[in-house]
Design a protein around this motif. Structure first.
Motif, mmCIF file in Angstrom:
data_model
loop_
_atom_site.group_PDB
_atom_site.id
_atom_site.type_symbol
_atom_site.label_atom_id
_atom_site.label_comp_id
_atom_site.label_asym_id
_atom_site.label_seq_id
_atom_site.Cartn_x
_atom_site.Cartn_y
_atom_site.Cartn_z
ATOM 1 N N SER A 178 32.495 70.690 57.540
ATOM 2 C CA SER A 178 32.658 71.712 58.656
ATOM 3 C C SER A 178 31.904 72.875 58.210
ATOM 4 O O SER A 178 31.415 73.422 59.186
ATOM 5 N N MET A 179 31.889 73.094 57.012
ATOM 6 C CA MET A 179 31.047 74.265 56.492
ATOM 7 C C MET A 179 29.503 74.159 56.697
ATOM 8 O O MET A 179 28.854 75.116 57.064
ATOM 9 N N ASN A 180 29.040 73.036 56.268
ATOM 10 C CA ASN A 180 27.605 72.470 56.613
ATOM 11 C C ASN A 180 27.422 72.607 57.783
ATOM 12 O O ASN A 180 26.318 73.233 58.379
ATOM 13 N N ALA A 181 28.246 72.029 58.921
ATOM 14 C CA ALA A 181 27.883 72.345 60.517
ATOM 15 C C ALA A 181 27.803 73.634 60.768
ATOM 16 O O ALA A 181 27.144 73.995 61.697
ATOM 17 N N PHE A 182 28.693 74.433 60.178
ATOM 18 C CA PHE A 182 28.769 75.877 60.455
ATOM 19 C C PHE A 182 27.397 76.650 60.236
ATOM 20 O O PHE A 182 26.854 77.304 61.241
ATOM 21 N N LYS A 183 27.095 76.304 59.000
ATOM 22 C CA LYS A 183 25.679 76.966 58.641
ATOM 23 C C LYS A 183 24.322 76.245 59.531
ATOM 24 O O LYS A 183 23.476 77.173 59.767
ATOM 25 N N GLN A 184 24.420 75.048 59.895
ATOM 26 C CA GLN A 184 23.632 74.335 60.557
ATOM 27 C C GLN A 184 23.414 75.140 62.051
ATOM 28 O O GLN A 184 22.296 75.103 62.715
ATOM 29 N N ARG A 185 24.559 75.700 62.477
ATOM 30 C CA ARG A 185 24.742 76.333 63.900
ATOM 31 C C ARG A 185 23.422 77.590 63.794
ATOM 32 O O ARG A 185 22.857 77.856 64.854
ATOM 33 N N PHE A 186 23.480 78.418 62.895
ATOM 34 C CA PHE A 186 22.624 79.526 62.411
ATOM 35 C C PHE A 186 21.030 79.014 62.799
ATOM 36 O O PHE A 186 20.230 79.568 63.330
ATOM 37 N N ILE A 187 20.900 77.754 62.117
ATOM 38 C CA ILE A 187 19.476 77.151 62.018
ATOM 39 C C ILE A 187 19.142 77.018 63.260
ATOM 40 O O ILE A 187 17.899 77.085 63.517
ATOM 41 N N ARG A 188 20.003 76.336 64.034
ATOM 42 C CA ARG A 188 19.546 75.751 65.286
ATOM 43 C C ARG A 188 19.299 77.028 66.247
ATOM 44 O O ARG A 188 18.618 76.795 67.102
ATOM 45 N N ARG A 189 20.063 78.206 66.121
ATOM 46 C CA ARG A 189 19.490 79.275 66.809
ATOM 47 C C ARG A 189 18.250 80.025 66.334
ATOM 48 O O ARG A 189 17.900 81.231 66.906
ATOM 49 N N GLY A 190 17.708 79.655 65.424
ATOM 50 C CA GLY A 190 16.401 80.420 64.789
ATOM 51 C C GLY A 190 16.964 81.458 63.804
ATOM 52 O O GLY A 190 16.011 82.270 63.566
ATOM 53 N N ILE A 191 17.980 81.338 63.369
ATOM 54 C CA ILE A 191 18.602 82.480 62.470
ATOM 55 C C ILE A 191 18.492 82.045 61.062
ATOM 56 O O ILE A 191 19.248 81.180 60.698
ATOM 57 N N PRO A 192 17.473 82.518 60.274
ATOM 58 C CA PRO A 192 17.272 82.183 58.777
ATOM 59 C C PRO A 192 18.711 82.330 57.917
ATOM 60 O O PRO A 192 19.158 83.436 58.067
ATOM 61 N N LEU A 193 19.039 81.227 57.156
ATOM 62 C CA LEU A 193 19.958 81.515 56.459
ATOM 63 C C LEU A 193 19.668 81.101 55.040
ATOM 64 O O LEU A 193 18.833 79.868 54.752
ATOM 65 N N PHE A 194 19.783 82.003 53.872
ATOM 66 C CA PHE A 194 19.268 81.358 52.768
ATOM 67 C C PHE A 194 20.381 81.373 51.514
ATOM 68 O O PHE A 194 21.399 82.109 51.486
ATOM 69 N N ASN A 195 20.192 80.982 50.648
ATOM 70 C CA ASN A 195 21.151 80.349 49.515
ATOM 71 C C ASN A 195 22.106 79.597 49.800
ATOM 72 O O ASN A 195 23.347 79.846 50.346
ATOM 73 N N TRP A 196 21.800 78.051 50.462
ATOM 74 C CA TRP A 196 22.634 77.401 51.201
ATOM 75 C C TRP A 196 23.821 77.075 50.647
ATOM 76 O O TRP A 196 24.937 77.285 51.337
ATOM 77 N N SER A 197 23.798 76.710 49.545
ATOM 78 C CA SER A 197 24.974 76.320 48.840
ATOM 79 C C SER A 197 24.789 76.334 47.096
ATOM 80 O O SER A 197 23.736 76.568 46.758
ATOM 81 N N PHE A 198 25.774 76.077 46.509
ATOM 82 C CA PHE A 198 25.939 75.819 45.311
ATOM 83 C C PHE A 198 25.144 74.723 44.532
ATOM 84 O O PHE A 198 25.112 73.678 45.353
ATOM 85 N N PHE A 199 24.333 74.739 43.253
ATOM 86 C CA PHE A 199 23.762 73.537 42.950
ATOM 87 C C PHE A 199 24.681 72.655 41.964
ATOM 88 O O PHE A 199 25.507 73.588 41.215
ATOM 89 N N ASP A 200 24.816 71.629 41.969
ATOM 90 C CA ASP A 200 25.374 70.875 40.734
ATOM 91 C C ASP A 200 24.291 70.787 39.877
ATOM 92 O O ASP A 200 23.259 70.704 40.065
ATOM 93 N N LYS A 201 24.614 70.516 38.454
ATOM 94 C CA LYS A 201 23.830 70.287 37.648
ATOM 95 C C LYS A 201 22.723 69.345 37.697
ATOM 96 O O LYS A 201 21.513 69.372 37.525
ATOM 97 N N TRP A 202 23.267 68.262 38.318
ATOM 98 C CA TRP A 202 22.350 67.063 38.505
ATOM 99 C C TRP A 202 21.592 67.108 39.445
ATOM 100 O O TRP A 202 20.295 66.601 39.685
ATOM 101 N N ASP A 203 21.711 68.091 40.457
ATOM 102 C CA ASP A 203 21.116 68.266 41.778
ATOM 103 C C ASP A 203 19.772 68.771 41.129
ATOM 104 O O ASP A 203 18.769 68.623 41.668
ATOM 105 N N VAL A 204 19.725 69.836 40.157
ATOM 106 C CA VAL A 204 18.604 70.589 39.680
ATOM 107 C C VAL A 204 17.601 69.392 39.033
ATOM 108 O O VAL A 204 16.410 69.426 39.020
ATOM 109 N N TYR A 205 18.443 68.533 38.169
ATOM 110 C CA TYR A 205 17.642 67.625 37.238
ATOM 111 C C TYR A 205 17.042 66.899 38.370
ATOM 112 O O TYR A 205 15.741 66.576 38.218
ATOM 113 N N HIS A 206 17.468 66.387 39.241
ATOM 114 C CA HIS A 206 16.865 65.587 40.587
ATOM 115 C C HIS A 206 15.851 66.132 41.269
ATOM 116 O O HIS A 206 14.770 65.561 41.512
ATOM 117 N N LEU A 207 16.096 67.373 41.531
ATOM 118 C CA LEU A 207 14.981 68.347 42.223
ATOM 119 C C LEU A 207 13.750 68.319 41.464
ATOM 120 O O LEU A 207 12.712 68.384 42.177
#
Length: 455
Positions: A178-207
Motif C-alpha cells: 500500500s505504501m509503494n502504491a501511495f508513492k507511485q501515485r505521485f509519480i503518475r501525476r508527474g510529481i518527483p519523489l526522492f529517497n524512495w525507501s530504505f536500503f537493505d544491506k544486500w540491496d546495495v551489494y546487488h546494485l
C-alpha cells in the motif's frame, strides 16, 4: 524559461485577474500577454493578466483566487514561466514523514531537523510536512503541517506539492504494498519523489555488482550456512555478521578466528560490549545460530584491518547529496573512532566523533589531503553507480567508508535516508547546514525552478 522572485500580495479588487508590476512582467517576458494560467503545485486557474505601473517584482491576487489556489502564505517566492502563457509560483516542497498529535513537535523527534530544513530557501519556496493519511487524491490536496513565521505549526489544506522529499522513518511501513502504491501515485501525476525507501544491506551489494565501484565492497554472502562462515573466517581471519535490515549497529557480530587460540564472538548486549571465546567452531556457530535465527536475513562480510588511533579502528560517515545541477557532492564527512571493545564505531556504543582532518593528519601526515581526496572521489563514484542501477530517484546517501592500512578504500554500508548524528560535532555544524541547502537546491532542480545557467 524565465525565472525570478516576487512578492505576493492580496488585493481587494474584484476582477478575475492576476496583477503584475511592470518590472515583473518584463522579467518574465509577459508584457504582451492577455491571459495566463496561474499555477501553485497541482492547482491552476486561468486569469486575465493586468499590468500595474509599479517598480519591483510584485504580484497581486484577489481573495477568491488566493483561496482557490490554496496559498500557504503571502510574501516572497520564486516565479517562473516556460511558455509565456503560464505563471508557476513556488516551488511547493512536501516532506513526507510521520505526523503525531502535538502542536509543538508535530513530527516527533524529527521536528527540529524538518524545521531546520525548511529554513533553507524559506524566502523563496513554500514548505509543508505531511503523512500518507493527509493526502486527498480526489481533490488533489494535502492537509499539511506548515511552519508559522512567529514559531509553532498550523494545519492548512494545500495543493499537492511540486516535489516530495521522503523522510518516512519506518522500514516496515515502507515495505507494505500500500505504501509503494501511495508513492507511485505521485509519480503518475508527474510529481518527483526522492529517497524512495530504505536500503537493505544486500540491496546495495546487488546494485553495485558488475559496476566499477564494486571494487570498494568487501566480500559478502547473504543467508550464509556454517560452511560459508568457516571458509570466510579461514580466508579473512575476521568477519562481520549483520542483519540485512538493521541500523544503528544493532544485532551485529564480529567473529574472529585465531589458529592458536580458537574463535571469538564480539557483540553488543543491552548496554554492554560482550566478548566470548570458543575453542571449537561448532560451539561458535551454535551460539550465533541461536541468536540470529540461523543467520536467515543476515549478511556475512569480510573484515577489514582499518586505520587505528589508540588501537581503536576508525571509519568515516560520508553524507552525500545531489545539488542544483543533479550532480553528487560530498556534503559532509565525520570520522568515527570505535569505543574500546565495541563491535562498531557508533557513538551510542562508546564511539567518538572526530573530523576527518584530525584523523588523517595524525595517521598519514603530509599525505592526509591526498588520502581524503581519493576517498571523496571513491564516494562520488559509489553514489553514481548506485544511482545508475537504482530504479527510483535518489537525493542523498550516507556511506560508511573505511580506509585500510594500505590506504585502500572500502564501503561497508549505504543508507538512502542517512541519519544526521555526525552534525552534532561542533566542527560539522556548518556542513550540516550546507547539506540541507544542497537538498533544497535539488528540490529546485526536480521541480524545474532554476535558472538556465544552473541547468
Amino acid at each position: 524559461m524565465s525565472l525570478t522572485t516576487c512578492t505576493i500580495h492580496v488585493t481587494q479588487r474584484q476582477e478575475r485577474a492576476v496583477y503584475l508590476s511592470g518590472d515583473l512582467a518584463k522579467a518574465l517576458k509577459l508584457s504582451k500577454t492577455r491571459t495566463v494560467t496561474l499555477k501553485l503545485g497541482s492547482k491552476s486557474v486561468s486569469l486575465s493578466l493586468k499590468l500595474l505601473k509599479k517598480s519591483g517584482n510584485h504580484l497581486y491576487l484577489t481573495p477568491t483566487v488566493y483561496t482557490q489556489l490554496k496559498f500557504p502564505r503571502n510574501g516572497t517566492t520564486m516565479v517562473t514561466t516556460s511558455s509565456g502563457r503560464d505563471i508557476r509560483l513556488g516551488p511547493l516542497i512536501g516532506i513526507l514523514t510521520n505526523v503525531v498529535k502535538s502542536t509543538t513537535s508535530p513530527f516527533g523527534s524529527r521536528t527540529e531537523f524538518i524545521r531546520e530544513f525548511m529554513r533553507a530557501g524559506s524566502d523563496k519556496a513554500f514548505y509543508f510536512g505531511f503523512s500518507p493519511s493527509d493526502v486527498n487524491w480526489t481533490q488533489e490536496t494535502v492537509s499539511a503541517i506548515v511552519p508559522r513565521s512567529e514559531g509553532g505549526w498550523v494545519r492548512k489544506v494545500l495543493p499537492l506539492p511540486d516535489v516530495v522529499y521522503n523522510r518516512l522513518p519506518s522500514r516496515r511501513a515502507e515495505k507494505l504494498a500500500s505504501m509503494n502504491a501511495f508513492k507511485q501515485r505521485f509519480i503518475r501525476r508527474g510529481i518527483p519523489l526522492f529517497n524512495w525507501s530504505f536500503f537493505d544491506k544486500w540491496d546495495v551489494y546487488h546494485l553495485l555488482e558488475g559496476t566499477d565501484a564494486f571494487r570498494y565492497v568487501p566480500e559478502s554472502k547473504i543467508n550464509p550456512n556454517s560452511t560459508q562462515v568457516k571458509e570466510m573466517l579461514e580466508k579473512h581471519k575476521f568477519i562481520y555478521l549483520k542483519p540485512t535490515a538493521g541500523s544503528l549497529g544493532i544485532g551485529i557480530y564480529r567473529l574472529t578466528y585465531n589458529p592458536k587460540r580458537g574463535y571469538y564472538a564480539r557483540f553488543r548486549k543491552g548496554s554492554r560490549n560482550v566478548l566470548l571465546r570458543f575453542s571449537r567452531f561448532e560451539s561458535l556457530i551454535a551460539h550465533v545460530n541461536r541468536h540470529s535465527n540461523n543467520m536467515q536475513g543476515y549478511v556475512i562480510q569480510q573484515g577489514i584491518r582499518l586505520i587505528e588511533i589508540d588501537s581503536c579502528p576508525i571509519d568515516f560517515r560520508f553524507h552525500m547529496t545531489k545539488n542544483s545541477s543533479n550532480q553528487w557532492v560530498v556534503a559532509a564527512i565525520g570520522a568515527k573512532k570505535a569505543g574500546k571493545g565495541s563491535v562498531t564505531t557508533h557513538v551510542r556504543t562508546g564511539g567518538m566523533l572526530m573530523t576527518p582532518e584530525q584523523v588523517l593528519r595524525q595517521i598519514f601526515g603530509s599525505r592526509a589531503d591526498t588520502v581524503l581526496t581519493n576517498a571523496k572521489e571513491s564516494a562520488i563514484k559509489l553514489a553514481e553507480d548506485i544511482e545508475t542501477k537504482h530504479r527510483h530517484t535518489l537525493g542523498e546517501l550516507g556511506f560508511d567508508i573505511g580506509i585500510d592500512q594500505n590506504e585502500r578504500i572500502w564501503m561497508f554500508e549505504a543508507n538512502s535516508k542517512p541519519g544526521r548524528s555526525i552534525f552534532k560535532h561542533p566542527a560539522l555544524k556548518e556542513q550540516g547546514k550546507a547539506s540541507l541547502q544542497y537538498i533544497y537546491d535539488y528540490c529546485l532542480y526536480l521541480s524545474r525552478f532554476r535558472s538556465r545557467r544552473e541547468s
